[in-house]
Design an enzyme around this catalytic site. Structure first.
Site, PDB file in Angstrom:
ATOM      1  N   ASP A  62      -4.746  21.488   8.617  1.00 46.27           N
ATOM      2  CA  ASP A  62      -4.936  20.488   7.566  1.00 46.27           C
ATOM      3  C   ASP A  62      -5.769  21.031   6.404  1.00 46.27           C
ATOM      4  O   ASP A  62      -6.096  22.208   6.339  1.00 46.27           O
ATOM      5  CB  ASP A  62      -5.545  19.212   8.154  1.00 46.27           C
ATOM      6  N   ASN A  74       0.856  -1.185   0.000  1.00 44.27           N
ATOM      7  CA  ASN A  74       0.000   0.000   0.000  1.00 44.27           C
ATOM      8  C   ASN A  74       0.893   1.237   0.000  1.00 44.27           C
ATOM      9  O   ASN A  74       1.966   1.248   0.624  1.00 44.27           O
ATOM     10  CB  ASN A  74      -0.903   0.027   1.236  1.00 44.27           C
ATOM     11  N   GLY A 121      -5.213   2.380   4.131  1.00 44.57           N
ATOM     12  CA  GLY A 121      -4.598   1.067   3.979  1.00 44.57           C
ATOM     13  C   GLY A 121      -3.447   0.827   4.925  1.00 44.57           C
ATOM     14  O   GLY A 121      -3.301  -0.274   5.482  1.00 44.57           O
ATOM     15  N   TRP A 173      -2.089   7.837  10.777  1.00 41.98           N
ATOM     16  CA  TRP A 173      -2.986   6.962  10.039  1.00 41.98           C
ATOM     17  C   TRP A 173      -4.417   7.259  10.447  1.00 41.98           C
ATOM     18  O   TRP A 173      -4.821   7.034  11.591  1.00 41.98           O
ATOM     19  CB  TRP A 173      -2.663   5.493  10.324  1.00 41.98           C
TER      20      TRP A 173
END
Length: 599
Positions: free
Chosen positions: A284, A171, A194, A189
């Protein structure tokens, strides 16, 4: 797909292409990776300016390149061709070969050969092995601190590679990495990623998970890492397909991984169950500082690099940023394949203005009443689409990319009795801060298909009245199409009183939805209106209808329905430049050698 190379084989080739086309500027003046680069890139990108190669970066011996994908033109260069053409050819090939016949295989033999070349080719050496540093000295890399309240410097364009301990399938994804020290980073994560699934599998087996982080290399690797591929498909194969040739990789005994021979840097190490640390905050792509929370620690054993390696980075924040153009292109590429898998879906658009997950609009062919709901629920069960917060469904003739056209479809076809569905509680995008806790929230489905029925409304509502005629706390009013009236309200205003005033006023009450936004959302900027609206409300908590009706076990919300999309206590702070840093950039602008147009 042609016999030539389609996408550049490495970062240097891509930079030469950009420079030859006048799409790259070299900046010799020293810049600070702490916020200065962010402000420069933001101003350049806002004017559709060039990619930026910073040749002197404070505190680092390495050059830094940003804004690689800051226009549709440069994204297309990275693809090597129009993104839709890639998807069209893959979909046509798949359709032609289902079911496979000898005649079809023979007719498509050239395309099949090109697809067969999309593979990983092992080589013994490559430029990335020119230097090896252990311990890794990550503090020498020009990691960006993008915003004033960021928790520290971050790797913002890392290609994180892991291998599923169960299946051996690789991945590749982009997950921000906060640099903690010279030998470790965070590993952010999020859910539905993935790499995170691989880590969970490793934890269940009681083993550490090897991780390799690629920086630079073929630009197709970056595009592939973001692409919404099905789980279990190695994104590096898509990169090879875009390049039109095998991707050269070097087998590594230390990690068991195969790393791109043409990468600029590779970080090798591992993550281990229970090794966690507070990560963030970070400004972000939703335009706010995301949560500070515990995430796994990436322990880096060594740093591989070219001798004169170039460090790639990006900046995220309020739209538009680079991810705006990358995400739009990837949607264009994926659409033909989606149509192949779901023939009733003629178009789908996740709005970049909102950060993608907060709003998607699907156009479907409805063959019977309420079939649109089936398609909405089916799309919400697909991979990254499962993180969509708002799904609006319209007829095929509606342009899903034009929100005013979508609003008209809602106006003409919305029926409160059976066209609004709130799903709660649900999993939610990790970066979404509107739910009761991280990774949790709710979803809203609005069905605006007509089918065989005549429109429910033909005459549009009257133009909005002066804001002062509605309530003293309303600073401005703007209609976004026929269905939605956006009300900009002052900070600290009595929001229930504003909702009542909007519902009572003889003009504003004609609109189906009243959207309350905060004073920092400019009503004259259509992108930021969508940003301030869809990033700041939770359907379960923030829908306030004029009347609630219970029919059996079903709750019906009658319009006008107020959507409270104001910034609320407990929400993440929106990103903003440090004023002193912004003034310093303005003072230094002529030294950068960038056109004054990008100021």
């Amino acid at each position: 797909m042609g016999g030539r190379l389609l996408s550049a084989v490495d970062l240097r080739t891509f930079l030469r292409q950009l420079e030859a086309n006048g799409l790259l500027v070299r900046i010799a003046h020293e810049v600070d990776p702490d916020q200065e680069v962010t402000i420069i890139q933001h101003r350049v990108l806002a004017e559709a300016g060039p990619a930026l190669l910073f040749e002197r970066v404070k505190g680092s011996p390495y050059r830094l390149v940003t804004n690689l994908f800051g226009t549709p033109e440069r994204v297309e260069l990275a693809f090597g061709r129009p993104p839709r053409a890639v998807g069209d050819e893959l979909a046509r090939l798949a359709e032609r070969l289902m079911p496979p016949t000898l005649s079809a295989v023979w007719a498509e033999r050239r395309e099949l050969w090109r697809v067969a070349r999309a593979r990983l080719r092992s080589v013994r050496s490559g430029p990335v092995l020119e230097t090896c540093t252990s311990p890794p000295q990550l503090d020498r890399l020009p990691c960006l601190t993008c915003w004033p309240l960021d928790g520290g410097p971050f790797f913002t364009l890392p290609l994180v590679h892991t291998v599923d301990p169960r299946t051996g399938v690789g991945n590749l994804g982009i997950y921000r990495l906060q640099r903690f020290d010279a030998a470790s980073t965070g590993m952010h994560w999020q859910i539905e990623k993935g790499g995170g699934f691989h880590f969970q599998s490793a934890c269940e087996r009681g083993v550490s998970l090897p991780v390799s982080v690629f920086l630079g290399g073929p630009p197709a690797l970056t595009l592939a890492a973001i692409a919404p591929l099905p789980e279990g498909v190695d994104e590096r194969l898509l990169a090879a397909l875009l390049m039109g040739r095998p991707l050269d990789v070097i087998p590594r005994t230390e990690t068991g991984h195969r790393i791109p021979a043409a990468a600029e840097f590779v970080l090798e190490g591992s993550v281990t169950a229970g090794d966690m640390r507070q990560e963030g905050p970070f400004g972000d792509h939703l335009g706010h500082y995301s949560h500070r929370a515990p995430f796994p620690v990436f322990r880096v054993d060594r740093l591989l690099a070219r001798r004169d390696a170039i460090y790639p980075a990006t900046v995220v924040g309020k739209p538009p940023q680079e991810d705006y153009y990358i995400g739009a292109a990837l949607q264009e590429m994926a659409l033909p394949l989606l149509r192949l898998l779901r023939p009733a879906v003629s178009d789908l658009w996740a709005y970049p203005e909102t950060g993608f997950h907060p709003l998607s609009v699907a156009a479907v062919r409805e063959r019977y009443r309420r079939e649109a709901l089936k398609h909405a629920l089916g799309l919400l069960g697909e991979g990254q689409l499962s993180l969509t917060k708002i799904m609006i469904v319209v007829d095929p003739e509606v342009n899903v990319r034009d929100f005013r056209k979508v609003s008209r479809a809602v106006w003409e076809n919305f029926d409160a009795s059976d066209r609004l569905h709130v799903l709660a509680p649900t999993a939610q995008d990790t970066l979404d801060f509107t739910g009761p806790a991280m990774n949790t929230g709710s979803k809203l489905i609005l069905l605006a298909t007509r089918g065989e029925q005549p429109p429910r409304r033909c005459q549009p509502p009257p133009p909005p009245p002066p804001a002062s005629a509605v309530h003293a706390g309303v600073l401005g009013l703007a209609a976004v199409g026929e269905a939605f009236l956006v009300a900009q309200v002052s900070d600290g205003v009595d929001r229930p009183a504003v909702r009542r005033a909007l519902a009572a006023h003889p003009v504003t009450r004609e609109y189906l939805f009243h959207v309350l936004v905060s004073a920092d959302v400019p009503l004259d900027d259509s992108r930021l209106v969508l940003w301030g609206w869809f990033t700041r409300f939770d359907p379960l908590a923030d829908l306030h209808p004029a009347q609630r009706e219970t029919v059996g076990n079903r709750l019906i919300l009658h319009p006008p329905i107020a959507i409270d999309a104001t910034w609320k206590p407990g929400y993440r702070q929106p990103v903003a430049f440090d004023p002193d840093r912004a003034r310093q950039v303005e003072k230094n602008w002529d030294r950068y050698g960038i056109s004054r147009r990008a100021r």
